[in-house]
Design an enzyme around this catalytic site. Sequence first.
Site, short mmCIF file in Angstrom:
data_model
loop_
_atom_site.label_atom_id
_atom_site.label_comp_id
_atom_site.label_asym_id
_atom_site.label_seq_id
_atom_site.Cartn_x
_atom_site.Cartn_y
_atom_site.Cartn_z
N SER A 100 0.82 -1.21 0.00
CA SER A 100 0.00 0.00 0.00
C SER A 100 0.85 1.26 0.00
CB SER A 100 -0.91 0.02 1.24
OG SER A 100 -1.71 -1.12 1.30
N1 SAH Z 1 -0.70 -4.58 3.96
C1 SAH Z 1 -0.12 -5.07 2.75
C2 SAH Z 1 -1.06 -4.83 1.59
C3 SAH Z 1 -1.22 -6.07 0.81
S1 SAH Z 1 -2.42 -6.03 -0.47
C4 SAH Z 1 1.22 -4.42 2.52
O1 SAH Z 1 1.51 -3.39 3.14
O2 SAH Z 1 2.02 -4.95 1.75
C5 SAH Z 1 -3.70 -7.05 0.23
C6 SAH Z 1 -3.33 -8.46 0.59
O3 SAH Z 1 -4.54 -9.09 1.06
C7 SAH Z 1 -2.83 -9.31 -0.55
O4 SAH Z 1 -1.57 -9.84 -0.22
C8 SAH Z 1 -3.89 -10.40 -0.70
O5 SAH Z 1 -3.36 -11.65 -1.08
C9 SAH Z 1 -4.48 -10.45 0.69
N2 SAH Z 1 -5.83 -11.03 0.80
C10 SAH Z 1 -6.86 -10.92 -0.07
N3 SAH Z 1 -7.93 -11.57 0.38
C11 SAH Z 1 -7.59 -12.13 1.57
C12 SAH Z 1 -8.27 -12.95 2.53
N4 SAH Z 1 -9.54 -13.34 2.35
N5 SAH Z 1 -7.60 -13.31 3.65
C13 SAH Z 1 -6.31 -12.94 3.85
N6 SAH Z 1 -5.60 -12.18 2.97
C14 SAH Z 1 -6.24 -11.78 1.85
#
Ligand code: SAH
Length: 246
Positions: free
Chosen positions: A98
């Site tokens: 993000s």
């Molecule tokens: N906070 C992270 C943002 C990652 S983007 C950072 O700073 O890098 C969102 C993430 O949510 C992705 O890695 C995706 O695989 C995960 N995601 C999507 N649906 C999900 C679910 N149902 N349970 C757990 N993770 C999930």
Amino acid sequence: MVNVNSAPAALTGSDPRPKAPATSIEPLYTRGHGHLGRLYAEQRQLMVNQQIIPRGITDPRVINAMLTVPRHRFVPLDSTQFAYRDEPLPIGHNQTISQPYIVAFMTDAASIPGNGRVLEVGTGSGYQTAILATLAAEVYSIEIVAPLAQQAERTLRQLGYDNVHIKQGNGYAGWAEYAPYDAIVVTAAPTRIPSALLDQLAMGGKLVVPVGYSSQTILVITRHLTGFSTEYTIPVRFVPMVGEDH
Ligand code: SAH
């Protein structure tokens, strides 16, 4: 509209020749001091001065976390020079890390007590996890994509975050074993609020979650003795939270 996790352009057009082994530069990054360490510290200071404080995030604990966590360690090696830009970046598996401001905004909105326990859904790169771990006593984080969970775990271990617990799984169910949580931060977007996460929120605790379809609003939901209150905050774009059990 703040561009948070919009689908990144594929990393096409890059040089197909084999890259130099990562190990040749790794020691510089891991030491975190010397010339490169100072350069990244300067970039973090600029990031905070230009992207975070002017947009209204002033809590010294949040600012301190943004100044200390080495964001460049959570992005792929070929994008470390972009790590402190005002935008999300691709981290593989069609996911992104993000935008720094959104990480700071969600952390600020979660009002994390220093002795608190935090649940994160969507570990991704582990960067937000590290920011949360700087503020809370314990952080539990769930990631649905196994290789991302493993990579984030490795990075966080290397950097010495020993109050972080990561599991591969579906965040819709939360992580009941360690509930209740003083704060829950969801970094992928569901189309409605996952009820298990409300159940696992401590009294007075806050759930910070982007809710919606192609664009979302970050909701801040507080648990009171009498029920829940909801505050609608900024518009954002996150990748969808997948795997909802209908
Ligand atoms: N906070 C992270 C943002 C990652 S983007 C950072 O700073 O890098 C969102 C993430 O949510 C992705 O890695 C995706 O695989 C995960 N995601 C999507 N649906 C999900 C679910 N149902 N349970 C757990 N993770 C999930």
